[in-house]
Design a protein around this motif. Structure first.
Motif, PDB file in Angstrom:
ATOM      1  N   UNK A  62       0.945  -1.518   0.322  1.00 22.36           N
ATOM      2  CA  UNK A  62       0.329  -0.159  -0.040  1.00 22.36           C
ATOM      3  C   UNK A  62       1.250   1.257  -0.022  1.00 22.36           C
ATOM      4  N   UNK A  63       2.227   0.933   1.284  1.00 20.45           N
ATOM      5  CA  UNK A  63       2.423   2.776   0.774  1.00 20.45           C
ATOM      6  C   UNK A  63       3.508   2.298  -0.560  1.00 20.45           C
ATOM      7  N   UNK A  64       3.766   0.986  -1.605  1.00 17.79           N
ATOM      8  CA  UNK A  64       4.773   1.733  -2.674  1.00 17.79           C
ATOM      9  C   UNK A  64       3.686   1.865  -3.340  1.00 17.79           C
ATOM     10  N   UNK A  65       2.117   1.613  -3.679  1.00 18.19           N
ATOM     11  CA  UNK A  65       1.491   2.032  -4.643  1.00 18.19           C
ATOM     12  C   UNK A  65       1.272   3.457  -3.848  1.00 18.19           C
ATOM     13  N   UNK A  66       0.926   4.483  -2.688  1.00 15.13           N
ATOM     14  CA  UNK A  66       1.101   5.642  -2.165  1.00 15.13           C
ATOM     15  C   UNK A  66       1.939   6.518  -3.017  1.00 15.13           C
ATOM     16  N   UNK A  67       3.266   5.503  -2.669  1.00 15.63           N
ATOM     17  CA  UNK A  67       4.403   6.323  -2.782  1.00 15.63           C
ATOM     18  C   UNK A  67       4.163   7.136  -4.141  1.00 15.63           C
ATOM     19  N   UNK A  70       7.204   7.261  10.394  1.00 12.19           N
ATOM     20  CA  UNK A  70       8.432   8.264   9.432  1.00 12.19           C
ATOM     21  C   UNK A  70       8.373   8.200   8.105  1.00 12.19           C
ATOM     22  N   UNK A  71       7.641   6.527   7.143  1.00 16.46           N
ATOM     23  CA  UNK A  71       6.444   6.929   6.392  1.00 16.46           C
ATOM     24  C   UNK A  71       5.428   7.062   6.355  1.00 16.46           C
ATOM     25  N   UNK A  72       4.659   6.711   7.079  1.00 15.41           N
ATOM     26  CA  UNK A  72       3.435   7.458   7.408  1.00 15.41           C
ATOM     27  C   UNK A  72       3.403   8.798   6.938  1.00 15.41           C
ATOM     28  N   UNK A  73       4.277   9.498   7.598  1.00 20.26           N
ATOM     29  CA  UNK A  73       4.427  11.289   7.896  1.00 20.26           C
ATOM     30  C   UNK A  73       4.643  11.545   6.372  1.00 20.26           C
ATOM     31  N   UNK A  74       5.483  11.234   6.015  1.00 17.62           N
ATOM     32  CA  UNK A  74       6.216  11.565   4.237  1.00 17.62           C
ATOM     33  C   UNK A  74       5.032  11.506   3.509  1.00 17.62           C
ATOM     34  N   UNK A  75       4.601  10.319   3.595  1.00 14.00           N
ATOM     35  CA  UNK A  75       2.904   9.720   2.605  1.00 14.00           C
ATOM     36  C   UNK A  75       1.714  11.047   2.768  1.00 14.00           C
ATOM     37  N   UNK A  76       1.466  11.337   3.942  1.00 11.85           N
ATOM     38  CA  UNK A  76      -0.034  12.274   3.882  1.00 11.85           C
ATOM     39  C   UNK A  76       0.922  12.844   3.990  1.00 11.85           C
ATOM     40  N   UNK A 119       1.102  13.436  -0.227  1.00 10.54           N
ATOM     41  CA  UNK A 119      -0.186  13.584  -0.524  1.00 10.54           C
ATOM     42  C   UNK A 119      -1.443  14.334   0.072  1.00 10.54           C
ATOM     43  N   UNK A 120      -1.027  15.104   0.667  1.00  8.67           N
ATOM     44  CA  UNK A 120      -2.193  16.842   1.432  1.00  8.67           C
ATOM     45  C   UNK A 120      -2.289  17.403  -0.351  1.00  8.67           C
ATOM     46  N   UNK A 121      -1.639  17.329  -1.225  1.00 10.77           N
ATOM     47  CA  UNK A 121      -2.232  18.264  -2.664  1.00 10.77           C
ATOM     48  C   UNK A 121      -3.583  17.695  -3.256  1.00 10.77           C
ATOM     49  N   UNK A 122      -2.945  15.940  -3.459  1.00 11.22           N
ATOM     50  CA  UNK A 122      -4.918  15.385  -3.884  1.00 11.22           C
ATOM     51  C   UNK A 122      -5.783  15.453  -3.042  1.00 11.22           C
ATOM     52  N   UNK A 123      -5.553  15.353  -1.866  1.00 14.15           N
ATOM     53  CA  UNK A 123      -6.611  15.590  -0.700  1.00 14.15           C
ATOM     54  C   UNK A 123      -7.562  16.839  -1.343  1.00 14.15           C
ATOM     55  N   UNK A 124      -6.712  18.473  -1.417  1.00 14.35           N
ATOM     56  CA  UNK A 124      -6.917  19.764  -0.819  1.00 14.35           C
ATOM     57  C   UNK A 124      -7.680  19.703  -2.588  1.00 14.35           C
ATOM     58  N   UNK A 125      -7.114  18.955  -3.828  1.00 17.77           N
ATOM     59  CA  UNK A 125      -7.806  19.727  -4.619  1.00 17.77           C
ATOM     60  C   UNK A 125      -8.691  19.377  -4.267  1.00 17.77           C
ATOM     61  N   UNK A 126      -9.754  17.703  -4.065  1.00 14.67           N
ATOM     62  CA  UNK A 126     -10.930  17.058  -4.935  1.00 14.67           C
ATOM     63  C   UNK A 126     -10.987  17.705  -3.540  1.00 14.67           C
ATOM     64  N   UNK A 127     -11.277  18.775  -2.113  1.00  9.28           N
ATOM     65  CA  UNK A 127     -11.416  19.289  -1.819  1.00  9.28           C
ATOM     66  C   UNK A 127     -12.471  20.262  -2.344  1.00  9.28           C
TER      67      UNK A 127
END
Length: 568
Positions: free
Chosen positions: A109-114, A314-320, A323-331
């Motif tokens: 899941x991390x590799x896909x999100x990354x 560490x990985x969760x913080x970097x991914x979040x 990925x903030x831009x993707x979440x932001x444009x949808x909202x």
């Protein structure tokens, strides 16, 4: 006499691929080599758009020593590119190590999100950071409220800070994915031998593991540098008054129609990229190692509680954060504006107006991208087959010319094509669909070419030889035997080509006309006009289309998104 017909047949079979070989060679000569030669000539001419063979001037280059704007643009390009490359290594290498070597949940899941930050157009990420950290940015507003008692104010996203932050969070997946692959595939026998001899983990990493992953790390760093120094969208949106080389090229062409001046900047840009490519090869070749062993020991995963928690957090913080831009444009696409902590004015208007206000741009985007992808697939497959299987004289030259656009920024390719096919040129293509399709082909054929060449190098030619022995001509063998074998590689390279072309801005920005406007150009214009809701809705449409295409390919071919993007 009985052997003569056989010899004649052999000659015909031998000549066919060479005749076909001339097609891509002629294409690259006319639409890449010729424009690049003209660009070099223009770089040594006085400012303006006139091609004067008798005139000679180095004014375009002396400006880098005399003009404060040129000097600052060059310095900014170096600072941004080197900073982003360094930060991507600092972020990507530990992340790759943690995902490959530490027992943490959700690795796939991390590799896909990354890989998602690479899928999204970089300039879209830039304007979402404006929403988050701009003058009225939601995250900036929240942080400033928290830090107000301490008298600290978070700077806005505009300028050097913004460009470095945005590009780092966009391009770190290149280093992360390649570092992960290197750490996951490294032979553990050497590391185990080091442990048995009493070496510390840090000593083993420094002397054994790191040298083994250095080639992959070098490739990732080079990809980041090339993408960063050639990026137009992010500096154009959040650079503010900080010019870099691609925005300076745009300024010279769009503001003054100074093709000669733009050519000088383009040559400097290419020279820097070529120098970095040379240095990268020197450093990597000097520290390249191979493990010669028939056995391959499975790498032991770290399972200590502390390292697992550190790695996961560490990985969760970097991914979040990335990925903030993707979440932001949808909202943002469902609201009129974003003031303070929350968006205001829920609406579907941004989506409902797309069929009426963006139908031409959508048609242009898909038409130009699909047309260029099909032609690039055809060109790249033919060249890869002939250079790998037939190895004719001139194959090395064609290989080099096909791969050259891989390191050329989009604005440089645009300047080269404008130099050759605008004004009083024999073939005038400015403002046409043709010049955009050609520019897309020139820039993206390397994806298909490299994918197919890699596939062919792993395929035994015995099936093709059997077809030839059975009496089939070259073209029949290529069509019925070779193409089915290399089809997965053609599809993989074509999907990567199509998904990147749907988002292309840096090449199109100098070549489009009112007739050939694309969705990325419309998004760029909407951001410039402050219409963030409209820009967000169009970006969401683009994102969904790109993700669906990549997801469909992964399901059909059983490949991960990461493997498709490693070459890009």
């Amino acid at each position: 006499m009985s052997h003569d017909p056989v010899n004649a047949k052999k000659m015909r079979k031998d000549i066919t691929p060479y005749l076909i070989f001339t097609i891509p060679l002629v294409f690259m000569m006319i639409f890449l080599m010729y424009p690049m030669v003209l660009t070099i000539l223009r770089a040594f001419m006085p400012s303006g758009n006139k091609l004067q063979p008798g005139a000679f001037s180095i004014d375009g280059f002396t400006k880098f020593f005399t003009s404060s704007m040129y000097k600052k643009a060059l310095n900014n390009s170096f600072i941004v590119s080197l900073s982003v490359t360094g930060l991507c290594i600092l972020i990507g290498v530990p992340m790759g190590y943690f995902v490959a070597r530490v027992k943490i949940p959700g690795k796939n899941f991390m590799l896909s999100l990354g890989i998602l930050p690479i899928i999204m157009p970089s300039f879209v990420g830039a304007f979402t950071w404006v929403i988050l950290l701009g003058r009225q940015g939601v995250v900036r507003h929240f942080l400033n409220l928290l830090l107000a008692p301490l008298g600290i104010t978070i700077p806005t996203i505009y300028g050097m800070f913004g460009m470095i932050l945005c590009m780092t969070l966009t391009y770190y997946p290149f280093v992360f994915q390649l570092a992960y692959g290197a750490f996951a595939s490294a032979n553990a026998l050497l590391e185990e031998a080091g442990m048995l001899m009493g070496a510390s983990r840090w000593h083993i990493f420094r002397t054994i593991t790191f040298p083994l992953i250095l080639p992959s790390l070098g490739a990732g760093a080079l990809l980041v540098f090339v993408r960063t120094i050639g990026n137009f969208g992010i500096p154009a949106i959040i650079g503010g008054d900080k010019y870099v080389l691609p925005t300076l090229i745009y300024f010279r062409v769009n503001g003054f129609w100074d093709l000669n001046g733009a050519a000088s900047i383009a040559i400097v840009n290419v020279a820097i990229t070529a120098l970095v490519l040379y240095l990268q090869k020197r450093i990597v070749s000097r520290h390249e190692y191979e493990t010669i062993s028939a056995t391959h020991s499975e790498i032991k995963q770290h399972d200590g509680k502390a390292i697992r928690i550190i790695a996961f957090v560490y990985c969760a913080i970097i991914l979040v954060v990335s990925l903030l831009p993707q979440i932001t444009i949808i909202v943002m696409s469902f609201f009129e504006k974003w003031v303070g902590l929350f968006p205001e004015g829920f609406t579907l208007r941004h989506y409902t107006r797309i069929p009426t206000h963006s139908h031409k741009e959508l048609f242009n985007t898909f038409y130009l991208s699909i047309m260029a992808t099909v032609l690039a697939a055809l060109l790249g497959s033919l060249v890869a087959y002939i250079t790998e299987r037939k190895k004719p004289k001139g194959a090395a030259l064609l290989d080099m010319s096909i791969m050259m656009p891989f390191i050329l920024p989009g604005t440089v390719v645009s300047v080269a094509l404008l130099s050759a096919f605008s004004g009083n040129s024999i073939i005038k293509l400015t403002g046409t669909y043709t010049i955009i399709v050609i520019s897309y082909m020139v820039r993206r054929t390397p994806y298909v070419y490299r994918s197919v060449a890699a596939s062919l190098s792993q395929l035994n030619p015995s099936l093709e030889e059997a077809s030839t022995i059975a009496g089939a001509n070259w073209f029949y063998t290529f069509r019925r035997v070779s193409v089915p074998l290399i089809m997965p590689a053609i599809i993989s390279g074509s999907i990567l080509t199509l998904t990147t072309l749907l988002q292309e801005l840096s090449t199109t920005i100098l070549l489009y006309s009112s007739k050939t406007r694309t969705v990325p150009i419309q998004i760029y214009g909407a951001v410039a006009d402050g219409k963030l809701g409209e820009a967000s809705a169009l970006s969401v449409v683009l994102l969904i289309v790109v993700f669906v295409i990549v997801y469909a390919m992964n399901r059909k071919q059983g490949k991960s998104i990461a493997s498709a993007f490693k070459m890009g």
